[in-house]
Design a protein around this motif. Sequence first.
Motif, PDB file in Angstrom:
ATOM      1  N   ASP A  56      41.890  41.231  35.441  1.00 31.60           N
ATOM      2  CA  ASP A  56      41.874  42.619  35.013  1.00 31.60           C
ATOM      3  C   ASP A  56      40.543  43.318  35.268  1.00 31.60           C
ATOM      4  O   ASP A  56      40.233  44.323  34.667  1.00 31.60           O
TER       5      ASP A  56
ATOM      6  N   THR B 273      37.512  44.435  38.563  1.00 26.37           N
ATOM      7  CA  THR B 273      37.389  44.700  39.986  1.00 26.37           C
ATOM      8  C   THR B 273      36.031  44.236  40.486  1.00 26.37           C
ATOM      9  O   THR B 273      35.085  44.071  39.719  1.00 26.37           O
TER      10      THR B 273
ATOM     11  N   ALA C  19      49.904  42.091  34.028  1.00 24.49           N
ATOM     12  CA  ALA C  19      48.767  41.879  34.923  1.00 24.49           C
ATOM     13  C   ALA C  19      48.858  40.520  35.606  1.00 24.49           C
ATOM     14  O   ALA C  19      48.541  40.381  36.796  1.00 24.49           O
TER      15      ALA C  19
ATOM     16  N   ASP D  53      44.045  46.512  45.314  1.00 23.26           N
ATOM     17  CA  ASP D  53      43.065  46.202  44.272  1.00 23.26           C
ATOM     18  C   ASP D  53      42.482  47.440  43.600  1.00 23.26           C
ATOM     19  O   ASP D  53      42.127  47.385  42.412  1.00 23.26           O
ATOM     20  N   ASP D  54      42.370  48.545  44.333  1.00 23.38           N
ATOM     21  CA  ASP D  54      41.679  49.722  43.801  1.00 23.38           C
ATOM     22  C   ASP D  54      42.608  50.897  43.510  1.00 23.38           C
ATOM     23  O   ASP D  54      42.476  51.542  42.466  1.00 23.38           O
TER      24      ASP D  54
ATOM     25  N   THR E  40      47.610  50.487  40.254  1.00 27.03           N
ATOM     26  CA  THR E  40      47.368  49.850  38.964  1.00 27.03           C
ATOM     27  C   THR E  40      48.686  49.359  38.376  1.00 27.03           C
ATOM     28  O   THR E  40      49.772  49.779  38.778  1.00 27.03           O
TER      29      THR E  40
ATOM     30  N   ASP F 261      51.801  48.826  40.823  1.00 31.60           N
ATOM     31  CA  ASP F 261      51.630  47.910  41.941  1.00 31.60           C
ATOM     32  C   ASP F 261      52.700  46.826  41.960  1.00 31.60           C
ATOM     33  O   ASP F 261      52.945  46.215  42.999  1.00 31.60           O
TER      34      ASP F 261
END
Length: 282
Positions: free
Chosen positions: A32, A34, A169, A244-245, A248, A252
């Motif tokens: 969770d 980055t 997640a 990844d960015d 969310t 995703d």
Amino acid sequence: LPVFRARVFYCMTVACWMGFNFHAGWGSVSIDTTLCGEVRFKRWAYTGAFVLAMACYFRIWALAKKQMNHSLTAFSVMNCICACETDRTAVEDAIADIMRATAAVTESSSKEEALMAFDNIVRGELPDVLDRVIGKLTFTYEQLAILGIIMHGADAADNLARTSATELAILSYALKCTWRGLFQFPLSLAFLEICVSCALPEKWVLFQSRWSRLWSTRLWNGCVVFLAALLITGFLVWDDHLLDDCLTVPNDIMVLGFLNLTGPLMLHYVFQGMFGQGLKIW
């Protein structure tokens, strides 16, 4: 050929394992969180170097396959090297007898006509046979999937073992590693080999000077390798940034679910009927 591929596969395995260790050393993050910009740049740089090295290998192998095909299309038994030169006449006589026995030529044909017919068979049939035996791609899906599991599976096991993230997640991360290890990595290397195997230098690269022809060919090969590596690296960086960015949880999950569902279809198309062969084995 199998020994040469085994050496390259071993080097790829070492590179993938080193990449996993480097990534862990540069910045170990949980599901969770980055990565910071510096760590992400190092990962992208390592990925680009790996893709460039593989592009060089695939280009060299493509040129070698083209040279083998050229040798077969220009084959002549009269120009073949005989281990014992005194046996050349006996070997040529045996080839001529086989050509007459198989009705490739008439019984009254001369030795020269029989050898010429043998040359035509080699030139016309062996290049296609060689292409089928070697294959369009150097490595099979199973081999590339093993490397993908080494890179992304080990990272997933490490993160999942110490995570305190939510169930969504964890599901998102598992789908992401599945996509990258089993589909993205094999497809990326397959497309890389297809790209660098195209646009091989032909006879249109002609110059007055022998050195000019040599350097123009090297420059062309270098440009093809660099552009193909840049294309595949850009795709991997874009995939990394998007998943990844930009996306969310839980958005995703829908994208990753779609990618994992369409992944087998892409593999079936790129690796040409791999599922049909697998069903025959089982």
